[in-house]
Design a protein around this motif. Sequence first.
Motif, PDB file in Angstrom:
ATOM      1  N   ALA A  41     -53.534  57.908  89.866  1.00  0.00           N
ATOM      2  CA  ALA A  41     -53.286  56.607  90.464  1.00  0.00           C
ATOM      3  C   ALA A  41     -51.828  56.225  90.304  1.00  0.00           C
ATOM      4  CB  ALA A  41     -54.178  55.552  89.801  1.00  0.00           C
ATOM      5  N   PHE A  42     -51.213  55.788  91.396  1.00  0.00           N
ATOM      6  CA  PHE A  42     -49.823  55.365  91.361  1.00  0.00           C
ATOM      7  C   PHE A  42     -49.665  54.138  92.244  1.00  0.00           C
ATOM      8  CE2 PHE A  42     -45.564  55.571  93.334  1.00  0.00           C
ATOM      9  CZ  PHE A  42     -44.826  55.315  92.193  1.00  0.00           C
ATOM     10  N   GLN A  43     -49.229  53.019  91.644  1.00  0.00           N
ATOM     11  CA  GLN A  43     -49.174  51.753  92.363  1.00  0.00           C
ATOM     12  C   GLN A  43     -50.573  51.521  92.963  1.00  0.00           C
ATOM     13  OE1 GLN A  43     -45.782  49.894  93.190  1.00  0.00           O
ATOM     14  NE2 GLN A  43     -45.345  50.887  91.233  1.00  0.00           N
ATOM     15  N   ASP A  44     -50.644  51.329  94.274  1.00  0.00           N
ATOM     16  CA  ASP A  44     -51.951  51.147  94.909  1.00  0.00           C
ATOM     17  C   ASP A  44     -52.335  52.369  95.739  1.00  0.00           C
ATOM     18  OD1 ASP A  44     -50.002  50.827  96.781  1.00  0.00           O
ATOM     19  OD2 ASP A  44     -50.769  48.961  97.635  1.00  0.00           O
ATOM     20  N   THR A  45     -51.812  53.534  95.341  1.00  0.00           N
ATOM     21  CA  THR A  45     -52.102  54.753  96.088  1.00  0.00           C
ATOM     22  C   THR A  45     -52.646  55.829  95.151  1.00  0.00           C
ATOM     23  OG1 THR A  45     -49.974  55.877  95.758  1.00  0.00           O
ATOM     24  CG2 THR A  45     -50.082  54.224  97.507  1.00  0.00           C
ATOM     25  N   VAL A  46     -53.136  56.885  95.753  1.00  0.00           N
ATOM     26  CA  VAL A  46     -53.448  58.105  95.022  1.00  0.00           C
ATOM     27  C   VAL A  46     -52.349  59.110  95.364  1.00  0.00           C
ATOM     28  CG1 VAL A  46     -54.959  58.950  96.865  1.00  0.00           C
ATOM     29  CG2 VAL A  46     -55.153  59.905  94.574  1.00  0.00           C
ATOM     30  N   VAL A  47     -51.870  59.843  94.372  1.00  0.00           N
ATOM     31  CA  VAL A  47     -50.776  60.797  94.557  1.00  0.00           C
ATOM     32  C   VAL A  47     -51.199  62.143  93.986  1.00  0.00           C
ATOM     33  CG1 VAL A  47     -48.390  61.342  93.943  1.00  0.00           C
ATOM     34  CG2 VAL A  47     -49.009  59.011  94.543  1.00  0.00           C
ATOM     35  N   LEU A  48     -50.728  63.223  94.588  1.00  0.00           N
ATOM     36  CA  LEU A  48     -51.072  64.575  94.159  1.00  0.00           C
ATOM     37  C   LEU A  48     -49.908  65.236  93.441  1.00  0.00           C
ATOM     38  CD1 LEU A  48     -52.902  65.897  97.349  1.00  0.00           C
ATOM     39  CD2 LEU A  48     -53.880  64.757  95.346  1.00  0.00           C
ATOM     40  N   ASP A  49     -50.246  66.140  92.546  1.00  0.00           N
ATOM     41  CA  ASP A  49     -49.262  66.959  91.856  1.00  0.00           C
ATOM     42  C   ASP A  49     -49.895  68.320  91.614  1.00  0.00           C
ATOM     43  OD1 ASP A  49     -46.958  67.761  90.617  1.00  0.00           O
ATOM     44  OD2 ASP A  49     -46.975  66.189  89.084  1.00  0.00           O
ATOM     45  N   GLY A  50     -49.065  69.307  91.334  1.00  0.00           N
ATOM     46  CA  GLY A  50     -49.576  70.635  91.030  1.00  0.00           C
ATOM     47  C   GLY A  50     -49.544  70.882  89.543  1.00  0.00           C
ATOM     48  N   ALA A  85     -41.741  55.951 101.014  1.00  0.00           N
ATOM     49  CA  ALA A  85     -42.656  56.829 100.284  1.00  0.00           C
ATOM     50  C   ALA A  85     -43.975  56.130  99.975  1.00  0.00           C
ATOM     51  CB  ALA A  85     -41.999  57.306  98.999  1.00  0.00           C
ATOM     52  N   LEU A  86     -43.897  54.859  99.557  1.00  0.00           N
ATOM     53  CA  LEU A  86     -45.123  54.126  99.256  1.00  0.00           C
ATOM     54  C   LEU A  86     -45.972  53.949 100.512  1.00  0.00           C
ATOM     55  CD1 LEU A  86     -43.790  51.419  96.772  1.00  0.00           C
ATOM     56  CD2 LEU A  86     -45.207  53.407  96.233  1.00  0.00           C
ATOM     57  N   ASP A  87     -45.337  53.676 101.631  1.00  0.00           N
ATOM     58  CA  ASP A  87     -46.087  53.544 102.881  1.00  0.00           C
ATOM     59  C   ASP A  87     -46.767  54.861 103.246  1.00  0.00           C
ATOM     60  OD1 ASP A  87     -45.312  50.917 103.095  1.00  0.00           O
ATOM     61  OD2 ASP A  87     -43.700  51.291 104.531  1.00  0.00           O
ATOM     62  N   PHE A  88     -46.059  55.970 103.028  1.00  0.00           N
ATOM     63  CA  PHE A  88     -46.632  57.293 103.274  1.00  0.00           C
ATOM     64  C   PHE A  88     -47.873  57.501 102.412  1.00  0.00           C
ATOM     65  CE2 PHE A  88     -46.866  61.830 102.153  1.00  0.00           C
ATOM     66  CZ  PHE A  88     -46.937  62.412 103.409  1.00  0.00           C
ATOM     67  N   GLY A  89     -47.753  57.184 101.123  1.00  0.00           N
ATOM     68  CA  GLY A  89     -48.894  57.327 100.225  1.00  0.00           C
ATOM     69  C   GLY A  89     -50.047  56.426 100.605  1.00  0.00           C
ATOM     70  N   ARG A  90     -49.731  55.214 101.049  1.00  0.00           N
ATOM     71  CA  ARG A  90     -50.791  54.268 101.413  1.00  0.00           C
ATOM     72  C   ARG A  90     -51.531  54.713 102.666  1.00  0.00           C
ATOM     73  NH1 ARG A  90     -46.514  49.650  99.996  1.00  0.00           N
ATOM     74  NH2 ARG A  90     -47.093  49.327  97.789  1.00  0.00           N
ATOM     75  N   ARG A  91     -50.819  55.309 103.620  1.00  0.00           N
ATOM     76  CA  ARG A  91     -51.513  55.821 104.812  1.00  0.00           C
ATOM     77  C   ARG A  91     -52.536  56.872 104.427  1.00  0.00           C
ATOM     78  NH1 ARG A  91     -46.374  56.028 107.091  1.00  0.00           N
ATOM     79  NH2 ARG A  91     -46.329  58.317 107.082  1.00  0.00           N
ATOM     80  N   ALA A  92     -52.139  57.767 103.531  1.00  0.00           N
ATOM     81  CA  ALA A  92     -53.071  58.809 103.101  1.00  0.00           C
ATOM     82  C   ALA A  92     -54.233  58.215 102.330  1.00  0.00           C
ATOM     83  CB  ALA A  92     -52.335  59.837 102.246  1.00  0.00           C
ATOM     84  N   THR A  93     -53.943  57.281 101.437  1.00  0.00           N
ATOM     85  CA  THR A  93     -54.999  56.670 100.625  1.00  0.00           C
ATOM     86  C   THR A  93     -55.989  55.908 101.497  1.00  0.00           C
ATOM     87  OG1 THR A  93     -53.470  56.499  98.757  1.00  0.00           O
ATOM     88  CG2 THR A  93     -55.446  55.133  98.687  1.00  0.00           C
ATOM     89  N   ALA A 153     -56.579  56.541 104.757  1.00  0.00           N
ATOM     90  CA  ALA A 153     -57.324  57.529 105.537  1.00  0.00           C
ATOM     91  C   ALA A 153     -58.393  58.205 104.690  1.00  0.00           C
ATOM     92  CB  ALA A 153     -56.368  58.574 106.108  1.00  0.00           C
ATOM     93  N   GLY A 154     -58.104  58.402 103.407  1.00  0.00           N
ATOM     94  CA  GLY A 154     -59.053  59.060 102.517  1.00  0.00           C
ATOM     95  C   GLY A 154     -59.999  58.113 101.814  1.00  0.00           C
ATOM     96  N   ARG A 155     -59.923  56.813 102.162  1.00  0.00           N
ATOM     97  CA  ARG A 155     -60.769  55.804 101.526  1.00  0.00           C
ATOM     98  C   ARG A 155     -60.658  55.897  99.995  1.00  0.00           C
ATOM     99  NH1 ARG A 155     -63.566  57.865 105.748  1.00  0.00           N
ATOM    100  NH2 ARG A 155     -64.859  59.222 104.464  1.00  0.00           N
ATOM    101  N   GLY A 156     -59.421  55.990  99.531  1.00  0.00           N
ATOM    102  CA  GLY A 156     -59.158  56.032  98.099  1.00  0.00           C
ATOM    103  C   GLY A 156     -59.097  57.422  97.510  1.00  0.00           C
ATOM    104  N   LEU A 157     -59.330  58.439  98.321  1.00  0.00           N
ATOM    105  CA  LEU A 157     -59.306  59.823  97.853  1.00  0.00           C
ATOM    106  C   LEU A 157     -58.197  60.597  98.562  1.00  0.00           C
ATOM    107  CD1 LEU A 157     -63.136  60.614  97.932  1.00  0.00           C
ATOM    108  CD2 LEU A 157     -61.751  60.050  95.927  1.00  0.00           C
ATOM    109  N   PRO A 158     -57.772  61.732  98.011  1.00  0.00           N
ATOM    110  CA  PRO A 158     -56.809  62.576  98.715  1.00  0.00           C
ATOM    111  C   PRO A 158     -57.391  63.064 100.037  1.00  0.00           C
ATOM    112  CG  PRO A 158     -57.047  63.270  96.420  1.00  0.00           C
ATOM    113  CD  PRO A 158     -58.143  62.296  96.692  1.00  0.00           C
TER     114      PRO A 158
END
Length: 483
Positions: free
Chosen positions: A310-319, A350-358, A360-365
């Motif tokens: 969890a990052f801010q109000d988004t979900v973020v991925l890392d390897g 960047a935050l807007d990018f993350g929020r679009r994905a979040t 679209a994924g309904r809170g999931l990647p």
Amino acid sequence: MAEPEREPLDAVVIGAGPAGLFAAWSLATGGARVALLEAGGDMRQSLCPKVSVRMRGRTVRAAEKFRLQCNRCDCLTGLGGAAFHFDTNLGYVSGLSQSKIENDGRGGFRTYSGLERTLGDFGRAAASVQEVYRLMYRFGLQPPRAAEHHAAGCGTVPANAVPSSFALADDALSQAVTVDDALGMVDGLLDDALGHGLRLHLRTRAESVSRLDDGGWLVRTADAEFRARNVVVAVGKLGLGWVRGLLDQNAVAYRPSGRVDVGVRLETTRELAAPLTASCQNPKFTFLNEGGEAVRTFCVCEGGRIMQYAFQDTVVLDGQHCLTTPTERTNFGIVTSVEVPPGGDGTQHALDFGRRATTAGRGLPVVQPLIELLGRGSCADRPGTSLVRVCWTDLNPVLGPRRVADIAAMVDRLEEVAPGLVGPRTVVAAPVVERLFPAIELSGDMESSAPGLYFVGDCSSKIIGVTYGASTGLAAAAAVLRG
């Protein structure tokens, strides 16, 4: 609230990731009166609350396999920071390389190192990385054996080894470190610092940092106050919102970031990706897109997993590297260093990018087979992924046509190195965002426009990574000790 000490400390370090740990150690062993504040707890306690970890002295059985099943990992604080909570790759054992490129404004490109620009000189940056390794080995990290690195060299891959369509291919020698190794190393460093008078405050979150009338600084926590001549801010990505407030409250000179990294993680079978990792553990391939922006591979995790947090109000991925419990998959980032138009804000982009994905994924990647993202076919069965809870849907609306074009151009180039990569066993997952902090004006010693206030590691806005972060911590500490 406890009364502040009559005699101010020489420094307060906020955050005990690599940058903060090395800064605090250097200050303490250099004779400074220093306090280290960490919002989380001891490294062992913060590894994962959902798994019972067996301990044998300083050895902890790997827990990352279980931890990465969390919907959103929320235990990235604690001694060692996010960097040392997983098996990881440190990079640059034999020497620092200029592994990044940018448009030179004349139709070509120039190479550079992020640390070189941060510290102001390539020689200084290279020497600093070597000093970080010297200290890590002193405190228990084992030097790598040549065989562990596939007999890799240092610098760029020979021109005939990769397609000419890449502007740069770099296979600088890396060093891997397991969670067990990191625990021992952090123990050794902290024991030495505590023996020299370091005041360690765990589960102590800095709430505010403000200038005093005498030119010093006051750091407030929920139940204490610390007066100090200097403050070294060493918080990680999760501290973005707090740092932005700190900058404004203290009139620190900065500007909105003009460049930010956004993209995806690509995951395929370890077998298909093997040619990419044959020369070293973390190869870096880069080219410039039609807009002159750098597109590069990022954080190659051979036999690893993708994690989400969890990052801010988004979900973020890392390897994540899984050295002790490797998987049959390899994943790596494909990111574009987006040049934000004048008047724009890279952090917001960047935050807007993350929020679009979040969203679209309904809170999931969001995950999609690569060939479906590129419109080159469909998969009767979904490819495997190390992510456990995901939303399978079309990534095109999330990424937009320019980022999809960047991914297509990258994987087509990589296909020449690793045939079969663009196929039914490869998935793409989003979002990935890096280098989010505002562009803070800092000296080569990491000091801001507010004298005595330093920003190191991720929050400096200049660099990311373990060795880079530790190097900036040492630079700030050296400046404080010089007075």
